[in-house]
Scaffold this motif. Structure first.
Motif, PDB file in Angstrom:
ATOM      1  N   UNK A  29       1.014  -1.169  -0.289  1.00 38.06           N
ATOM      2  CA  UNK A  29      -0.052  -0.077  -0.391  1.00 38.06           C
ATOM      3  C   UNK A  29       0.869   1.173  -0.196  1.00 38.06           C
ATOM      4  N   UNK A  30       0.648   2.227  -0.395  1.00 36.77           N
ATOM      5  CA  UNK A  30       1.148   3.622  -0.800  1.00 36.77           C
ATOM      6  C   UNK A  30       0.212   4.198   0.269  1.00 36.77           C
ATOM      7  N   UNK A  31       0.275   5.990   0.900  1.00 36.04           N
ATOM      8  CA  UNK A  31      -0.017   6.207   0.845  1.00 36.04           C
ATOM      9  C   UNK A  31      -1.007   7.289   0.172  1.00 36.04           C
ATOM     10  N   UNK A  32      -2.677   6.984   0.735  1.00 35.51           N
ATOM     11  CA  UNK A  32      -3.604   7.261  -0.066  1.00 35.51           C
ATOM     12  C   UNK A  32      -3.999   6.877  -1.533  1.00 35.51           C
ATOM     13  N   UNK A  33      -3.108   5.132  -1.506  1.00 35.72           N
ATOM     14  CA  UNK A  33      -3.652   4.697  -2.768  1.00 35.72           C
ATOM     15  C   UNK A  33      -4.898   3.745  -2.600  1.00 35.72           C
ATOM     16  N   UNK A  34      -5.184   3.031  -1.706  1.00 35.30           N
ATOM     17  CA  UNK A  34      -5.746   2.595  -1.329  1.00 35.30           C
ATOM     18  C   UNK A  34      -6.154   1.437  -1.773  1.00 35.30           C
ATOM     19  N   UNK A  35      -4.781   0.213  -2.133  1.00 33.01           N
ATOM     20  CA  UNK A  35      -4.365  -0.565  -3.017  1.00 33.01           C
ATOM     21  C   UNK A  35      -3.931  -1.502  -1.891  1.00 33.01           C
ATOM     22  N   UNK A  36      -4.222  -1.171  -0.789  1.00 36.43           N
ATOM     23  CA  UNK A  36      -3.930  -2.631   0.408  1.00 36.43           C
ATOM     24  C   UNK A  36      -4.799  -2.893   0.631  1.00 36.43           C
ATOM     25  N   UNK A  37      -4.064  -4.301   1.678  1.00 32.05           N
ATOM     26  CA  UNK A  37      -5.052  -5.503   2.436  1.00 32.05           C
ATOM     27  C   UNK A  37      -5.652  -4.686   4.315  1.00 32.05           C
ATOM     28  N   UNK A  38      -7.115  -4.408   4.160  1.00 29.83           N
ATOM     29  CA  UNK A  38      -7.626  -4.081   5.420  1.00 29.83           C
ATOM     30  C   UNK A  38      -7.780  -5.197   6.263  1.00 29.83           C
ATOM     31  N   UNK A  39      -6.525  -5.074   7.581  1.00 34.36           N
ATOM     32  CA  UNK A  39      -6.743  -5.985   8.989  1.00 34.36           C
ATOM     33  C   UNK A  39      -7.836  -5.237   9.501  1.00 34.36           C
ATOM     34  N   UNK A  55      -3.560  -1.326   7.551  1.00 36.06           N
ATOM     35  CA  UNK A  55      -3.191  -2.049   6.886  1.00 36.06           C
ATOM     36  C   UNK A  55      -1.840  -1.226   6.276  1.00 36.06           C
ATOM     37  N   UNK A  56      -1.494  -2.547   6.135  1.00 41.11           N
ATOM     38  CA  UNK A  56       0.026  -2.376   6.454  1.00 41.11           C
ATOM     39  C   UNK A  56       0.865  -1.999   4.868  1.00 41.11           C
ATOM     40  N   UNK A  92      -5.993  -9.084  15.764  1.00 38.96           N
ATOM     41  CA  UNK A  92      -6.217  -9.271  13.949  1.00 38.96           C
ATOM     42  C   UNK A  92      -6.287 -10.874  13.615  1.00 38.96           C
ATOM     43  N   UNK A  93      -5.833 -11.972  13.995  1.00 36.49           N
ATOM     44  CA  UNK A  93      -5.497 -13.102  13.666  1.00 36.49           C
ATOM     45  C   UNK A  93      -6.978 -13.413  12.713  1.00 36.49           C
ATOM     46  N   UNK A  94      -7.749 -13.339  12.990  1.00 41.50           N
ATOM     47  CA  UNK A  94      -8.713 -13.729  11.846  1.00 41.50           C
ATOM     48  C   UNK A  94      -8.674 -13.217  10.753  1.00 41.50           C
TER      49      UNK A  94
END
Length: 154
Positions: A29-39, A55-56, A92-94
């Motif tokens: 994920x990049x800042x403000x990109x919205x490409x990452x995975x939300x935990x 979001x790692x 955030x295990x699940x």
């Protein structure tokens, strides 16, 4: 490239370096990109609809080891506290299990990547007990393994 790197530049340099060293990138994920995975936390946190999600910046896998990165252009104690919380709180295990589904995982490690400046690196090293690793990136994209006690990045 001169001057300080942005968080996006630090992340891109680390992605390239990880791939060169045999790591498979699972997400980034990049800042403000919205490409990452939300935990999302396993249990709802009262009064914090989305603030508790994480979001790692990079998640990578190699030979059973998984690394979660939080990257910054400057040292941030708040982000190191977030990394420490991921390491110790098991909230955030699940979400982590879902992200890593299909991968053989022996160990999960959490750390930071940051722009290499003497001041920021000194602050990070003062607080290194809160992370499993600290990598820094110079403006020429050279990556330094500043703190890697488990030898993750040989």
């Amino acid at each position: 490239m001169a001057g300080r790197m942005t968080e996006e530049q630090v992340t891109k340099a680390l992605l390239h370096w990880l791939e060169e060293h045999g790591w498979e990138i699972l997400c980034f994920d990049f800042p403000q990109s919205g490409t990452g995975v939300c935990l999302q936390p396993d249990e709802p946190v009262p009064g914090s609809k989305n603030r508790a999600m994480i979001i790692p910046d990079i998640v990578a896998w190699k030979a059973g080891a998984v690394v979660f990165f939080e990257n910054k252009s400057r040292f941030s104690l708040a982000d190191l506290v977030k990394v420490h919380s991921l390491r110790t709180a098991n909230r955030y295990i699940r979400g982590i299990q879902a992200l890593l589904n299909g991968y053989q995982v022996c160990d999960i490690h959490y750390g930071i990547g940051l722009f290499r400046s003497a001041k920021d690196l000194a602050k990070a090293m003062e607080n290194r007990q809160m992370a499993d690793f600290i990598l820094s990136v110079e403006t020429d994209r050279e990556v330094h393994k500043d703190y890697d006690p488990k030898g993750l990045f040989r």
